[in-house]
Write a protein that holds these residues in place. Structure first.
Motif, PDB file in Angstrom:
ATOM      1  N   ARG A  78       0.476   9.687  10.412  1.00 25.77           N
ATOM      2  CA  ARG A  78       1.793  10.122  11.297  1.00 25.77           C
ATOM      3  C   ARG A  78       1.412  10.207  12.705  1.00 25.77           C
ATOM      4  NH1 ARG A  78       1.990  15.574   7.208  1.00 25.77           N
ATOM      5  NH2 ARG A  78       3.048  14.409   5.401  1.00 25.77           N
ATOM      6  N   PRO A  79       0.360  10.593  13.342  1.00 22.82           N
ATOM      7  CA  PRO A  79       0.372  10.527  14.663  1.00 22.82           C
ATOM      8  C   PRO A  79       0.479   9.110  15.240  1.00 22.82           C
ATOM      9  CG  PRO A  79      -1.415  11.924  13.804  1.00 22.82           C
ATOM     10  CD  PRO A  79      -0.848  11.030  12.681  1.00 22.82           C
ATOM     11  N   LEU A  80       0.017   7.967  14.368  1.00 25.73           N
ATOM     12  CA  LEU A  80       0.349   6.505  14.720  1.00 25.73           C
ATOM     13  C   LEU A  80       1.875   6.391  14.737  1.00 25.73           C
ATOM     14  CD1 LEU A  80      -2.530   6.551  13.569  1.00 25.73           C
ATOM     15  CD2 LEU A  80      -2.287   4.230  13.163  1.00 25.73           C
ATOM     16  N   THR A  81       2.624   7.008  13.683  1.00 21.50           N
ATOM     17  CA  THR A  81       3.957   6.550  13.708  1.00 21.50           C
ATOM     18  C   THR A  81       4.612   7.386  15.037  1.00 21.50           C
ATOM     19  OG1 THR A  81       4.080   6.919  11.579  1.00 21.50           O
ATOM     20  CG2 THR A  81       6.154   7.338  12.708  1.00 21.50           C
ATOM     21  N   ARG A  82       4.199   8.627  15.475  1.00 20.26           N
ATOM     22  CA  ARG A  82       4.790   9.049  16.696  1.00 20.26           C
ATOM     23  C   ARG A  82       4.284   8.350  17.834  1.00 20.26           C
ATOM     24  NH1 ARG A  82       2.468  13.930  14.067  1.00 20.26           N
ATOM     25  NH2 ARG A  82       0.950  13.914  16.018  1.00 20.26           N
TER      26      ARG A  82
ATOM     27  N   PHE B 139       4.675   6.024   6.942  1.00 19.30           N
ATOM     28  CA  PHE B 139       4.465   5.127   8.029  1.00 19.30           C
ATOM     29  C   PHE B 139       5.822   4.379   8.241  1.00 19.30           C
ATOM     30  CE2 PHE B 139       3.318   1.335  10.595  1.00 19.30           C
ATOM     31  CZ  PHE B 139       3.110   1.861  11.983  1.00 19.30           C
ATOM     32  N   TYR B 140       6.071   3.322   7.438  1.00 18.68           N
ATOM     33  CA  TYR B 140       7.025   2.412   7.193  1.00 18.68           C
ATOM     34  C   TYR B 140       8.468   3.052   7.238  1.00 18.68           C
ATOM     35  CZ  TYR B 140       3.427  -1.011   6.701  1.00 18.68           C
ATOM     36  OH  TYR B 140       2.262  -1.862   6.759  1.00 18.68           O
ATOM     37  N   VAL B 141       8.562   4.112   6.540  1.00 16.20           N
ATOM     38  CA  VAL B 141       9.681   4.837   6.368  1.00 16.20           C
ATOM     39  C   VAL B 141      10.280   5.479   7.548  1.00 16.20           C
ATOM     40  CG1 VAL B 141      10.910   6.768   5.248  1.00 16.20           C
ATOM     41  CG2 VAL B 141       9.731   5.442   3.734  1.00 16.20           C
ATOM     42  N   ALA B 142       9.585   5.863   8.442  1.00 13.16           N
ATOM     43  CA  ALA B 142       9.565   6.457   9.642  1.00 13.16           C
ATOM     44  C   ALA B 142      10.117   5.282  10.530  1.00 13.16           C
ATOM     45  CB  ALA B 142       8.634   7.456  10.238  1.00 13.16           C
ATOM     46  N   LEU B 143       9.504   4.180  10.418  1.00  7.83           N
ATOM     47  CA  LEU B 143      10.322   3.115  11.157  1.00  7.83           C
ATOM     48  C   LEU B 143      11.446   2.729  10.864  1.00  7.83           C
ATOM     49  CD1 LEU B 143       6.929   0.760  11.557  1.00  7.83           C
ATOM     50  CD2 LEU B 143       7.526   2.778  13.072  1.00  7.83           C
ATOM     51  N   ALA B 144      11.629   2.591   9.681  1.00  9.17           N
ATOM     52  CA  ALA B 144      12.820   2.109   8.988  1.00  9.17           C
ATOM     53  C   ALA B 144      13.989   3.042   9.609  1.00  9.17           C
ATOM     54  CB  ALA B 144      12.721   1.978   7.676  1.00  9.17           C
ATOM     55  N   ASP B 145      13.707   4.455   9.605  1.00  2.93           N
ATOM     56  CA  ASP B 145      14.677   5.485   9.871  1.00  2.93           C
ATOM     57  C   ASP B 145      14.913   5.208  11.370  1.00  2.93           C
ATOM     58  OD1 ASP B 145      14.830   6.380   7.579  1.00  2.93           O
ATOM     59  OD2 ASP B 145      13.477   8.138   7.787  1.00  2.93           O
TER      60      ASP B 145
ATOM     61  N   HIS C 280       0.614  -1.036  -0.026  1.00  8.90           N
ATOM     62  CA  HIS C 280      -0.056   0.028  -0.136  1.00  8.90           C
ATOM     63  C   HIS C 280       1.037   1.284   0.152  1.00  8.90           C
ATOM     64  CE1 HIS C 280      -4.132   0.562   0.198  1.00  8.90           C
ATOM     65  NE2 HIS C 280      -4.498  -0.391   0.960  1.00  8.90           N
ATOM     66  N   PRO C 281       1.659   1.582  -0.943  1.00  8.66           N
ATOM     67  CA  PRO C 281       2.925   2.368  -0.881  1.00  8.66           C
ATOM     68  C   PRO C 281       2.259   3.922  -1.082  1.00  8.66           C
ATOM     69  CG  PRO C 281       2.860   1.410  -3.058  1.00  8.66           C
ATOM     70  CD  PRO C 281       1.984   0.371  -2.102  1.00  8.66           C
TER      71      PRO C 281
ATOM     72  N   ASP D 160      -6.676   1.023   6.043  1.00  6.64           N
ATOM     73  CA  ASP D 160      -5.346   1.179   5.561  1.00  6.64           C
ATOM     74  C   ASP D 160      -5.344   1.973   4.053  1.00  6.64           C
ATOM     75  OD1 ASP D 160      -6.709  -0.408   3.516  1.00  6.64           O
ATOM     76  OD2 ASP D 160      -5.388  -2.061   3.712  1.00  6.64           O
ATOM     77  N   GLY D 161      -6.872   2.719   3.933  1.00  4.67           N
ATOM     78  CA  GLY D 161      -6.819   3.427   2.710  1.00  4.67           C
ATOM     79  C   GLY D 161      -6.977   5.041   2.854  1.00  4.67           C
TER      80      GLY D 161
END
Length: 271
Positions: free
Chosen positions: A257-261, A118-124, A111-112, A249-250
């Motif tokens: 972003r708030p979920l990432t934080r 979301f995933y990029v922030a986790l990877a970083d 789902h890019p 997921d859509g």
């Protein structure tokens, strides 16, 4: 720090949980297909149990909060925000555990357009904390069956997150990646890592076929899933998938972003 109360309000306001956009008809249709063992809906999971439509509806009611009433056949699905928050906490715990053991991590998304950020922030964050983010099979061809027939895609990585691109979209300004439920990309990545002599991931993070395909092969996998994707939740119930976060997921990509934080803070990975 984003509190659980504030995140709950965001989940409801952004319709990541509560009444979501996913049509009830579509969820029920996919439960029927899963019960019939349609590979398009299994997305890499090989169920051990007998998952009929009624059992699947009961599972999704338990894991997501959708209505368990089979007579409710229209309208929009509902996700209990409390279940989403509890799963996000478990998700964060697995990230923290991966950091403690300096695990090698593989991230991928089908789902890019919505979830790449979301995933990029986790990877970083994982990389900064000492984990190795793996990128095996870069550029490898993956033949995926689509509604238009068999199409060749290429495995690519964006800041450590795997996705597939259709030919002709690699140019600047092209699409960020193709939407796919297929487990073939993660199988391709894992096979390439094994052929190269490793390392192999201690944790796979993703959605759709990424989490299901990896979990079925015995890799610890955590991810996100909507109410019309029963496969990850079946994998979680049977033990092949560790954590599945129920959410829509859509929605717009910035709504995640708030979920990432929240997740990074809970995992003590805030940068």
């Amino acid at each position: 720090m984003l509190s659980s109360v504030a995140l709950r309000a965001h989940l409801l306001g952004a319709r990541l949980a509560g009444t979501v956009a996913t049509p009830r008809e579509e969820s029920l249709r996919r439960y029927r297909l899963f019960a019939a063992r349609d590979p398009r809906v299994l997305i890499g999971i090989d169920p051990e149990g007998d998952w009929g439509q009624r059992e699947l509806l009961g599972l999704m009611a338990d894991r997501c909060g959708v209505s368990a009433d089979p007579r409710r056949i229209s309208g929009h699905d509902v996700i209990d925000p409390g279940r989403t928050l509890a799963a996000l906490d478990a998700f964060a715990e697995r990230l923290a555990a991966a950091v403690r053991c300096r695990a090698h991590v593989l991230l991928g998304t089908g789902h890019p357009h919505r979830l790449l950020g979301f995933y990029v922030a986790l990877a970083d964050a994982l990389s900064a904390a000492g984990c190795t983010v793996l990128t095996p099979a870069q550029g490898r061809c993956v033949d995926i069956t689509t509604r238009f027939g068999l199409r060749t895609h290429h495995l690519a990585y964006v800041r450590g997150v795997a996705l597939v691109r259709a030919p002709g979209t690699e140019r600047p300004g092209g699409e960020p990646g193709a939407h796919t439920h297929s487990p073939l990309p993660v199988r391709t990545a894992l096979a390439a890592a094994a052929e190269a002599g490793g390392p192999l991931p201690g944790l796979v993070i993703g959605d759709h076929g990424w989490v299901c395909g990896a979990g079925q092969l015995g890799f610890e996998a955590i991810g996100l899933a909507d109410t019309d994707d029963p496969a990850p939740f079946v994998g979680e119930a049977e033990g092949s998938v560790s954590v599945v976060v129920p959410l829509d997921d859509g929605v717009r990509s910035d709504y995640y972003r708030p979920l990432t934080r929240y997740v990074l803070n809970r995992a003590c990975l805030s940068q």
